[in-house]
Scaffold this active site. Structure first.
Site, PDB file in Angstrom:
ATOM      1  CB  SER A   1       6.729 -16.987  20.284  1.00 36.47           C
ATOM      2  OG  SER A   1       5.989 -16.426  22.458  1.00 36.47           O
TER       3      SER A   1
HETATM    4  N1  SAH Z   1       2.378 -12.147  21.439  1.00 38.54           N
HETATM    5  C1  SAH Z   1       3.590 -11.902  20.878  1.00 38.54           C
HETATM    6  C2  SAH Z   1       4.485 -12.090  22.485  1.00 38.54           C
HETATM    7  C3  SAH Z   1       3.921 -11.919  23.630  1.00 38.54           C
HETATM    8  S1  SAH Z   1       5.158 -11.713  24.470  1.00 38.54           S
HETATM    9  C4  SAH Z   1       3.644 -11.366  19.712  1.00 38.54           C
HETATM   10  O1  SAH Z   1       3.482 -11.990  19.311  1.00 38.54           O
HETATM   11  O2  SAH Z   1       4.996 -10.683  19.811  1.00 38.54           O
HETATM   12  C5  SAH Z   1       3.889 -11.807  26.360  1.00 38.54           C
HETATM   13  C6  SAH Z   1       2.945 -10.481  26.164  1.00 38.54           C
HETATM   14  O3  SAH Z   1       1.927 -10.116  27.012  1.00 38.54           O
HETATM   15  C7  SAH Z   1       3.789  -9.317  26.877  1.00 38.54           C
HETATM   16  O4  SAH Z   1       3.848  -7.963  25.871  1.00 38.54           O
HETATM   17  C8  SAH Z   1       3.259  -8.800  27.862  1.00 38.54           C
HETATM   18  O5  SAH Z   1       3.390  -7.542  28.413  1.00 38.54           O
HETATM   19  C9  SAH Z   1       1.852  -8.904  28.269  1.00 38.54           C
HETATM   20  N2  SAH Z   1       1.231  -9.367  29.065  1.00 38.54           N
HETATM   21  C10 SAH Z   1       1.738  -9.752  30.377  1.00 38.54           C
HETATM   22  N3  SAH Z   1       0.279  -9.743  31.117  1.00 38.54           N
HETATM   23  C11 SAH Z   1      -0.478  -8.863  30.305  1.00 38.54           C
HETATM   24  C12 SAH Z   1      -1.659  -9.011  30.699  1.00 38.54           C
HETATM   25  N4  SAH Z   1      -2.228  -9.475  31.861  1.00 38.54           N
HETATM   26  N5  SAH Z   1      -3.089  -8.375  29.405  1.00 38.54           N
HETATM   27  C13 SAH Z   1      -2.196  -7.779  28.279  1.00 38.54           C
HETATM   28  N6  SAH Z   1      -1.263  -8.253  28.253  1.00 38.54           N
HETATM   29  C14 SAH Z   1      -0.217  -8.931  29.282  1.00 38.54           C
END
Ligand code: SAH
Length: 206
Positions: free
Chosen positions: A56
């Site tokens: 993000s």
């Molecule tokens: N916080 C992260 C960015 C998140 S992007 C950073 O600092 O880089 C959102 C992430 O959530 C993605 O990597 C995606 O694969 C993950 N995601 C999506 N659904 C999920 C779930 N049910 N459980 C765990 N992770 C999930």
């Protein structure tokens, strides 16, 4: 670059919490970004991290970190490890971070990044975080970094009394950042504005 962002947040009173600013100063975003994007590491926009996911934009990450109202004794759950950067910022303020990621390749990548950053109080778990993570509950704070159609009820259950939860809630094309504070049976809700995140997968995802 890095300082310009800090000045922007302070001047516009977007981020006023000293610990949140200090965490940003302490973590090198460079450790969490692919080489090809290093020139843009402090651009205030999301960057690709592979597997159709993004890290993000700094301002969003900071707003969420500040809203968690972290204390040095807190145990925090993150859903959506991605690059591990958000977890890294939280780890500089809180005692322990449990972060869950559903894509196995990103679990490995985040672990590597966190090691590079020499951070020791983050545990990366490969699981469907939409169901929370029972084993380490209860949490003082929970942060969802993927868009969710509604707040998964296991997360509310795993939140400690007095705990804070932040999540982008709404349809795929745009969400409202919701902050929930748990006061006994009562949930105090606040609206932190409009954002757009990659979608939550798993049992309580879209
Ligand atoms: N916080 C992260 C960015 C998140 S992007 C950073 O600092 O880089 C959102 C992430 O959530 C993605 O990597 C995606 O694969 C993950 N995601 C999506 N659904 C999920 C779930 N049910 N459980 C765990 N992770 C999930």
């Amino acid at each position: 670059m890095k300082q310009r962002l800090i000045d922007y947040w302070l001047t516009n009173k977007i981020i006023t919490d000293k610990d949140t600013i200090k965490a940003f100063e302490e973590v090198n975003r460079e450790d969490f970004i692919d080489k090809e994007f290093l020139k843009e590491v402090y651009g205030d926009y999301p960057l690709p991290i592979g597997y159709d996911q993004t890290i993000s934009q700094p301002t969003t990450i900071m707003i969420m970190t500040q809203a968690l109202e972290l204390k040095s004794s807190d145990k925090v759950l993150e859903i959506g490890t991605g690059s591990g950067y958000q977890a890294a910022l939280i780890s500089k303020i809180a005692k322990k971070v449990i972060t869950t990621e559903i894509i196995p390749e990103l679990v490995e990548k985040a672990k590597k990044n966190i090691k590079k950053a020499k951070i020791k109080n983050i545990k990366v778990i490969h699981s469907d975080g939409s169901q929370g993570y029972e084993k380490e509950k209860p949490y003082n704070a929970i942060i969802l970094t993927a868009a969710t159609p509604k707040i998964p009820h296991p997360l509310i259950e795993q939140l400690k009394n007095g705990g804070r939860l932040i999540a982008p809630v709404g349809p795929l094309y745009g969400q409202t950042m919701i902050k929930i504070t748990k006061r006994g049976k009562e949930l105090i809700k606040e609206n932190l504005g409009s954002f757009m995140f990659v979608p939550l997968k798993g049992k309580y995802g879209y």
